[in-house]
Each structure stands twice: as structure tokens, then as C-alpha cells.
Design a protein around this motif. Structure first.
Motif, short mmCIF file in Angstrom:
data_model
loop_
_atom_site.label_atom_id
_atom_site.label_comp_id
_atom_site.label_asym_id
_atom_site.label_seq_id
_atom_site.Cartn_x
_atom_site.Cartn_y
_atom_site.Cartn_z
N ILE A 145 22.85 36.26 49.29
CA ILE A 145 24.24 36.00 48.10
C ILE A 145 25.16 35.33 48.55
O ILE A 145 26.16 34.90 47.96
N THR A 146 25.03 35.24 50.19
CA THR A 146 26.81 34.22 50.83
C THR A 146 26.76 32.59 50.12
O THR A 146 27.37 32.10 49.28
N ASN B 24 34.93 35.90 39.92
CA ASN B 24 34.13 37.02 40.62
C ASN B 24 33.65 36.09 41.71
O ASN B 24 32.92 37.19 42.95
N ALA B 25 33.48 35.72 42.31
CA ALA B 25 32.96 34.58 43.37
C ALA B 25 33.51 34.74 44.76
O ALA B 25 32.74 35.54 45.06
N GLN B 26 34.50 34.95 43.79
CA GLN B 26 35.48 34.70 45.79
C GLN B 26 35.60 36.56 46.26
O GLN B 26 35.47 36.69 47.82
N GLN B 27 35.77 37.47 44.96
CA GLN B 27 35.08 38.81 44.85
C GLN B 27 34.46 39.24 45.93
O GLN B 27 34.38 39.94 46.96
N ILE B 28 32.67 38.33 45.58
CA ILE B 28 31.94 38.74 45.70
C ILE B 28 31.83 38.09 47.34
O ILE B 28 31.18 38.93 48.67
N ALA C 168 26.45 32.50 46.35
CA ALA C 168 28.21 33.15 45.61
C ALA C 168 29.11 31.81 46.38
O ALA C 168 29.64 31.23 45.14
N SER D 261 33.89 40.58 50.13
CA SER D 261 32.43 42.11 49.73
C SER D 261 31.52 41.90 50.83
O SER D 261 30.72 42.67 51.39
N VAL D 262 30.82 40.22 50.87
CA VAL D 262 30.00 39.98 51.93
C VAL D 262 30.09 40.12 52.80
O VAL D 262 29.87 40.79 54.02
#
Length: 509
Positions: free
Chosen positions: A296-297, A316-320, A300, A323-324
Motif C-alpha cells: 500500500i505504501t 488522498n494519497a498523502q492521507q493513505i 501510495a 494512515s499506513v
């Protein structure tokens, strides 16, 4: 006339000789005394008892023969009851146990009976005394009394609880150990049904088991007593039936052993095994989860770094990624709990680790919470990863802060203890002669027993949803086990919480 009188005198003399012969053949000592205690007749057995001939004792006072005093027994000896004196006073037969001191080194006990010889005018002129040596019986009775007393002391002082029940399961007898454990005096329990001292759970099957006991003749098993203050006392009971000559149930004797310590050890062992299983499961999950997070990292980061990505997509990618990062922190906690996190172990002075982190702990706790330390003079050295020991302190401090929203006191204490000082709850430890004990406490809200039993489990939390992961204390548990130590908690609602952590003390080779 003269001849008739002579014949009657001769006959009377023969009769006296005949009676005297009879009395001399009797093995019982016999004397006849006047009211002044002077002896007017004594048979051979009496003389032999005191090493004299009958003629040597006649005219003497009986108390002179028996005790060698210059005064009568009831005057010489305080509260002494003389059977002969009582016989003269009442005109009735009297019985007594007479103690004499002139038959050897030890006192002799004579069972004495006094019979009045009543004159025609109704007065008692003489008293016949018979004396049977009952020293052996008295000594045997005393030995029996001593034996009973000794048995009673052994019975009452036995470390196990002992009791006897009749056919209705009523307590006939119980020792002081049982009464004390349940908060009663023995007299308060005797006569009451055993059911009065059983927990509701034990009471449900107690009747059936008692009936089986009466049929089978014995019983072995666990049950729970109910103490006066409401405590439940688990015991292991062995019962055996005692029957009469017709083999009918007479009573049953039981021995009950306190197994609280055994139960606590079993619970600690089961908890330890459960935590090990959870650790293995958590380690496997964390390993697989880490692979997923890596993927996922990577994707993203590709999206976030692509120049063609729009601002909304990049956000959105930065939020992912954020969260990761949070998920990765949780994953590291799982790895620590499962003991799969890389650590650097070396001999570490425990007091130094604590003192180096005090400023940080103060900032973590906040201004309203005072830190108090009581570190041992001899700095306990343990084989540890200092970073992980600091992690333990931070997790304790974090929980203490949440438990003291209005402020309070956070204490840290260290000491060196011997194996013999280790409590039951901490007994599942590697063998060592000495341990370092770190005690961390707070004056916060505390917790009940149900909560305290679950706080080391992963994801268990009492905090509001979204405010905690429930991994803090499970991480502490994992770290402590990784250091071959043990951690326990003691808490009560409204009275704060105390954690005790044991580490084997480092011994240089």
C-alpha cells in the motif's frame, strides 16, 4: 452362771477372731476410726500398704499414717475433703479419692469409702473405712486426659481444615483452623448444616454428593466454602464415612485443604499460555499485515510523487500514507508483543534507565501529576534493552495520566528481592537467586478485578473508541516476557493502581 458367762466370752472371742481372719484375707485396706481420727482397728492389708503391722497403727491418727502431718487432713490441707469426717458429720456413707504420700516416692491414690457405725442413741461412734489402691487407674485416666488434650491441640492446630458431619450433614465437630478461615468460632459452627457454609454453586450439588458419600463410604473433590465476610474459599476435600457395628452410617470425617494458592497458580499459568498463543497469532498476523502495508505504501508513494497526479488525488494519497504510518505503529506494537521485534540486550543499571527518563515522563504526565521515586541504594543491574524498559515506563505513565485527569501522584520504586520474597502471582519465573523489582503506582481511578484480569490482552481497552489501540499494556507484557520477567497488577476502584515488574538480577560470570 460363771460358766455360762465364760462360755459366752469364749464364743465372742472366737467370733472376733473369725471376723478378723476374714478381714485380713480381704485385699482391701480396712480401718476403724474414732471421731478424733484415732485408729481402733486395722486389717493386715492396711498395715502392709503402709509397711507396718496392724498393732503398730492402732492408736495412731489416720492422718499421721497417711501424710505425716501434726493436724487432721481437712485442717492441714486447704479445701481437703475427709470422707471419715464427713461420715461423722452426716451419719451417711461417704466416698472420696484419698491421696497418701507415705507409700513411696510418688503419691498413691486410694478410692476411699466411709461407713458409719451408729450407736443405739443414733450417734456415730465409729467409722469403718475401706481403701482400694486405684493409682494405676488414676494415672491411666490422667494419661487419657493428656492424650485427649494433645489430640485436641493437634486437631485445632492442624494446617488443614477438619470437620465431622452427622447423617443430616450437620457439623458435629470442627477445628479452629476451619473456623478461623471462615471467620467464626468453632462453637458458632457446631450444630449448623454444612450447607450454611457453602457457596451457591457448591450448594447446588452438595446434597447429591453427600448421599453418594453415605453409600460409597468416601469422597474426594473440590468445593467452595463461603466465609462470613462473603469470601469464596476453594478447598480440596477428602471425606471418609464411619459406620457402627451394623455398618450403618454413623458420621463422616473430612479434611479440607485450602487450594487458593493452587488456583491462583493455575490461573496464572493459563493466562500465560493464553498470552503466548495470542503472541504467536499476533506475530503471524503482523508479518502478513506488514507485507500488505508495504504494498500500500509503495502504490501510495507512486501516486503522490507522480507529476501528473492532481491535487485532490495527491491529498488522498498523502492521507493513505498517514494512515499506513499509524497502521505500521500498531503493527510494531504487535511485533513487540509477539517478541519478534529486534532488541539489543546488555547489562543495564535499572535505576539509571529510570532517572534518565524522569524529565520525559514528567512532560508526558503533565503538570498536575507529581512524580515520586524511591530507588534502591544498590542499583539493580538487569540484562535488558534500555529502550524497551523506557517503553514500559512510558506506557505505565500514559495509563496513569488517563486515570488521573484531575492530577495525582505517580510513583516509581525499585528494590532487590530474594526468590523467597516472590509472591504466588509472580512465581512463573526462571530460577534465580535474586530479582530486581520495579513497582510503579498511581493514585488514579483504579479498576475492578474483571478489568485487571484482561488489561494485558491485545486490543483490550477501557478508553472511548478512537482514543486508544488497546496495545499499550500488552506491549508491556510482551517486553517483560522477552526479558524473562513477570508483571502483575493490583488495583481497586477509587484507590489507584500498582504494577509490579520482576526481572532476574544480572550476575557477572
Amino acid at each position: 452362771m460363771s460358766r455360762g458367762m465364760d462360755e459366752r466370752g469364749a464364743v465372742g472371742g472366737e467370733r472376733e477372731d473369725f471376723l478378723s481372719s476374714i478381714l485380713d484375707t480381704i485385699g482391701v485396706s480396712i480401718i476403724v476410726v474414732k471421731e478424733d481420727c484415732s485408729i481402733v482397728y486395722a486389717n493386715r492389708a492396711y498395715g502392709e500398704k503402709f509397711g507396718k503391722t496392724p498393732s503398730e497403727v492402732i492408736g495412731s491418727r489416720c492422718y499421721e499414717i497417711h501424710h505425716n502431718p501434726e493436724k487432721p487432713c481437712h485442717i492441714k490441707f486447704d479445701k481437703y475433703r475427709c470422707a471419715a469426717g464427713a461420715c461423722f458429720d452426716t451419719g451417711l456413707r461417704q466416698k472420696d479419692l484419698h491421696v497418701v504420700y507415705t507409700c513411696g516416692d510418688d503419691p498413691r491414690y486410694l478410692g476411699t469409702s466411709a461407713y458409719p457405725l451408729i450407736h443405739a442413741d443414733g450417734s456415730v461412734r465409729l467409722v469403718v473405712m475401706t481403701m482400694l489402691d486405684v493409682t494405676s487407674r488414676v494415672n491411666l485416666e490422667q494419661k487419657l486426659v493428656d492424650a485427649v488434650d494433645k489430640y485436641r491441640k493437634l486437631y485445632d492446630g492442624a494446617p488443614d481444615m477438619m470437620y465431622s458431619l452427622n447423617g443430616d450433614a450437620a457439623i458435629m465437630l470442627c477445628n479452629r483452623t476451619m473456623a478461623a478461615n471462615l471467620g467464626y468460632e468453632p462453637d458458632e459452627m457446631i450444630g449448623r448444616s454444612l450447607a450454611d457454609f457453602l457457596t451457591p454453586e457448591s450448594l447446588r450439588w452438595s446434597f447429591d454428593r453427600f448421599q453418594k458419600l453415605k453409600k460409597k463410604g468416601y469422597f474426594e473433590g473440590e468445593m467452595e466454602f463461603l466465609a462470613r465476610d462473603g469470601r469464596h474459599l476453594p478447598v480440596f476435600v477428602k471425606s471418609k464415612v464411619i459406620c457402627d457395628e451394623r455398618q450403618d452410617f454413623l458420621m463422616c470425617d473430612s479434611i479440607a485443604r485450602d487450594i487458593r494458592e493452587k488456583k491462583e497458580m493455575e490461573e496464572q499459568l493459563l493466562h500465560s499460555e493464553k498470552m503466548r498463543a495470542l503472541g504467536r497469532m499476533a506475530g503471524g498476523v503482523a508479518h502478513d499485515f506488514n507485507n500488505i502495508l508495504t504494498a500500500i505504501t509503495g502504490y501510495a508513494e507512486l501516486i503522490a510523487d507522480d507529476p501528473a497526479t492532481g491535487e485532490a488525488a495527491r491529498y488522498n494519497a498523502q492521507q493513505i500514507l498517514a494512515s499506513v504510518g499509524h497502521a505500521a505503529a500498531i503493527n510494531r506494537g504487535l511485533l513487540t508483543f509477539s517478541r519478534r521485534h529486534a532488541s539489543e540486550f546488555r547489562p543495564v543499571p535499572l535505576n539509571d534507565v529510570i532517572e534518565e527518563r524522569l524529565d520525559f515522563l514528567g512532560r508526558l504526565l503533565g503538570k498536575g501529576i507529581r512524580i515520586t521515586t524511591a530507588l534502591s541504594v544498590a542499583d539493580p543491574v538487569i540484562v535488558a534493552d534500555p529502550v524497551q524498559i523506557a517503553q514500559i515506563l512510558m506506557n505505565f505513565a500514559s495509563n496513569a495520566r488517563d486515570a488521573m485527569p484531575e492530577g495525582g501522584e505517580f510513583t516509581i520504586r525499585t528494590e532487590i528481592v530474594l526468590r523467597s520474597d516472590v509472591t504466588t502471582e509472580q512465581a512463573i519465573l526462571p530460577e534465580a537467586e535474586r530479582y530486581a523489582l520495579m513497582t510503579v503506582g498511581d493514585t488514579g481511578n483504579g479498576m475492578d478485578d474483571t478489568t485487571a484480569r484482561s488489561i494485558f490482552e491485545p486490543f483490550f481497552t477501557t478508553k472511548e473508541p478512537g482514543t486508544g489501540t488497546g496495545l499499550g499494556l500488552s506491549i508491556v507484557f510482551g517486553i517483560v516476557r522477552q526479558h524473562d520477567g513477570a508483571v502483575t497488577v493490583e488495583s481497586e476502584p477509587g484507590k489507584g493502581t500498582v504494577f509490579r515488574v520482576l526481572f532476574p538480577l544480572y550476575t557477572p560470570a
